[in-house]
Design a protein around this motif. Sequence first.
Motif, PDB file in Angstrom:
ATOM      1  N   PHE A  36       0.846  -1.587  -0.176  1.00  0.00           N
ATOM      2  CA  PHE A  36       0.693   0.007  -0.430  1.00  0.00           C
ATOM      3  C   PHE A  36       1.007   1.039   0.040  1.00  0.00           C
ATOM      4  O   PHE A  36       1.617   1.562   1.541  1.00  0.00           O
ATOM      5  N   VAL A  37       1.217   2.094  -1.297  1.00  0.00           N
ATOM      6  CA  VAL A  37       1.554   2.574  -1.018  1.00  0.00           C
ATOM      7  C   VAL A  37       0.899   4.282  -1.860  1.00  0.00           C
ATOM      8  O   VAL A  37      -0.237   4.162  -2.714  1.00  0.00           O
ATOM      9  N   ARG A  38       1.907   5.331  -1.353  1.00  0.00           N
ATOM     10  CA  ARG A  38       0.849   6.664  -2.180  1.00  0.00           C
ATOM     11  C   ARG A  38       2.373   7.831  -2.531  1.00  0.00           C
ATOM     12  O   ARG A  38       3.174   7.384  -1.986  1.00  0.00           O
ATOM     13  N   LYS A  40       3.151  10.715  -5.023  1.00  0.00           N
ATOM     14  CA  LYS A  40       2.312  11.925  -6.049  1.00  0.00           C
ATOM     15  C   LYS A  40       3.400  12.469  -6.620  1.00  0.00           C
ATOM     16  O   LYS A  40       4.788  12.212  -6.990  1.00  0.00           O
ATOM     17  N   VAL A  88      -2.705  12.816  -6.162  1.00  0.00           N
ATOM     18  CA  VAL A  88      -1.682  12.311  -5.040  1.00  0.00           C
ATOM     19  C   VAL A  88      -2.536  10.149  -5.608  1.00  0.00           C
ATOM     20  O   VAL A  88      -3.496  10.592  -5.641  1.00  0.00           O
ATOM     21  N   THR A  90      -2.804   6.526  -5.166  1.00  0.00           N
ATOM     22  CA  THR A  90      -3.486   5.549  -4.240  1.00  0.00           C
ATOM     23  C   THR A  90      -3.115   4.278  -4.887  1.00  0.00           C
ATOM     24  O   THR A  90      -4.439   3.605  -6.220  1.00  0.00           O
ATOM     25  N   GLY A  91      -2.684   3.922  -4.497  1.00  0.00           N
ATOM     26  CA  GLY A  91      -2.265   1.869  -4.822  1.00  0.00           C
ATOM     27  C   GLY A  91      -1.367   0.778  -4.835  1.00  0.00           C
ATOM     28  O   GLY A  91      -1.114   0.974  -3.220  1.00  0.00           O
ATOM     29  N   ARG A  92      -0.880  -0.056  -5.070  1.00  0.00           N
ATOM     30  CA  ARG A  92      -0.324  -1.138  -4.828  1.00  0.00           C
ATOM     31  C   ARG A  92       1.464  -0.836  -5.632  1.00  0.00           C
ATOM     32  O   ARG A  92       1.005  -0.961  -6.292  1.00  0.00           O
ATOM     33  N   ILE A 106      -3.223   1.212  -9.649  1.00  0.00           N
ATOM     34  CA  ILE A 106      -3.898   2.578  -8.585  1.00  0.00           C
ATOM     35  C   ILE A 106      -4.468   2.266  -8.982  1.00  0.00           C
ATOM     36  O   ILE A 106      -5.888   1.143  -9.478  1.00  0.00           O
ATOM     37  N   GLU A 107      -5.277   2.465  -7.254  1.00  0.00           N
ATOM     38  CA  GLU A 107      -6.686   2.121  -7.059  1.00  0.00           C
ATOM     39  C   GLU A 107      -7.343   3.359  -6.830  1.00  0.00           C
ATOM     40  O   GLU A 107      -8.776   3.200  -6.436  1.00  0.00           O
ATOM     41  N   ASP A 108      -7.074   4.739  -7.062  1.00  0.00           N
ATOM     42  CA  ASP A 108      -7.592   5.953  -6.344  1.00  0.00           C
ATOM     43  C   ASP A 108      -6.132   7.141  -6.204  1.00  0.00           C
ATOM     44  O   ASP A 108      -5.225   6.641  -6.864  1.00  0.00           O
ATOM     45  N   LYS A 110      -6.270  10.980  -7.138  1.00  0.00           N
ATOM     46  CA  LYS A 110      -7.213  12.364  -7.286  1.00  0.00           C
ATOM     47  C   LYS A 110      -5.768  13.673  -7.115  1.00  0.00           C
ATOM     48  O   LYS A 110      -4.561  13.275  -7.003  1.00  0.00           O
TER      49      LYS A 110
END
Length: 517
Positions: A36-38, A40, A88, A90-92, A106-108, A110
Amino acid sequence: MSDLIDDPDPGANAPEFSVSDLSGAIKRLIEGEFSFVRVKGEIGRVSRPKSGHIYLDLKDDRAVINGIIWKGVAGRLPVQPEEGMEVVATGRLTTFPGQSRYQIVIEDIKPAGAGALMAMLERRRAALAGEGLFDEGRKKRLPYLPEIIGVVTSPSGAVIRDILHRLRDRFPRKVIIWPVAVQGERCAPEVTRAIRGFNAMTPGGAMPRPDLIIVARGGGSIEDLWGFNEESVVRAAAASEIPLISAVGHETDTTLIDYASDKRAPTPTAAAELAVPVRLELLAWLDGQEGRLIQALSGGVAQRGQRLRDLARALPRPEVLLDGPRQRIDLWGDRLPAALIRGVQLRRVALSEAGGALRPGVLRRMIEGDTRRLRAASERMGGALERRTRDDRRRLDALAVRFAARAPGEGVAARRAQMDRMNERLSAAGRRQIDGWAQRIAALDRLRETLGYRETLKRGYAVVRSDGALVTTRKEAKAAGALEIEFADGRLGIGGAAAPAPRKKAKPDAPDQGSLF
């Protein structure tokens, strides 16, 4: 002793991995450490194949990482990725063994702050404005007093209560509410379907079609209002055949649907005020207009009555108008008996004169004269008929002699001889005309041969081509890989191209085109 024993090679006891085993171990390691990483970064290349997945690059000033958004996730994203957007994600992390690379699933995603959203919003506004969706010339006028108003908003918020309350205070109208989500990922598709659904209704049907649409929402942040900036909502508002009022956010909030709508209201309450007039004011205005109309009618009737009375004073009295005709009737009544007696006397004298001319002796003399004239005419007519009969008989005898003297065959033979002579003359004229045409065609063909470029080749000129195209300058000839030169007796290849065999003379209807030197 140490020289008799060989030292083992470094790493000789290390286990051997297959390529697949090594790739799988790397994949498990990366997915385990970065489940799980975010991240940018700025979106670079964006690719949308027919499968529905989205492939993109996330980059900064020193590195680039590949990203993928699966089809199911891409459809739920509130903001679609665009090139140049700072986001930004969010995913793995995972690997793709087929190309020995790692990537982020990527799961999200923004935008990274309001600045990125505003930049994307400005780019989208400019693109849609370039298509003419915001032109003032295509906007429709709002109906003065709509019978049915369609409202696209959330049924549970304060917005719909404010609109209904304001409509009830100003001018009660029928309202059809189309419930939608006013923020989040369901906002844009539901608002789009609502606008198109209202336009698809049949006027006068079981569910009547609205005369006006209000799209309303309360205030919020740019992220909350983002659904009204989506391209599908803007295009649905611009294509609406029903006039549309946008009332999204507060007075300082601006969304793209405000540009595409026919009228923008600063608040939902103001949208209700734009939709209908104030009933009491309208009734007061009607009362005022009724009073003005009655006053104008009364004044007009009074003015016309006074004018009629003024004209009546200028007219003479009826008894004065009848004085002259009454006097003339009395005068004619006095003169009528004498005129009747005079007329009878004149007609009696005329009758006597006519009766004197019709005495029996006069009539007998007239009859005797007519009898003599008739007898003389009868005698002359008999002789004339005899002479006319004798003349007609002589002419008929002469014609009979002529027809009996000539045999029918003689006329046919003469006509046949005449037709043979005319046929010979026609054939001679046709041959002369054909010969003239042949000479003219031969002269034109000689002229064509004289003006053709092959005659010019015989005078020492040539045509230069390269790969079938004409070469007309020294620069083109120098840049060409191979040249083909056509002389009067054939073609010659220069620069590696084999010289083709000399060509036969071209047919007159398809001459070669070329440039001469």
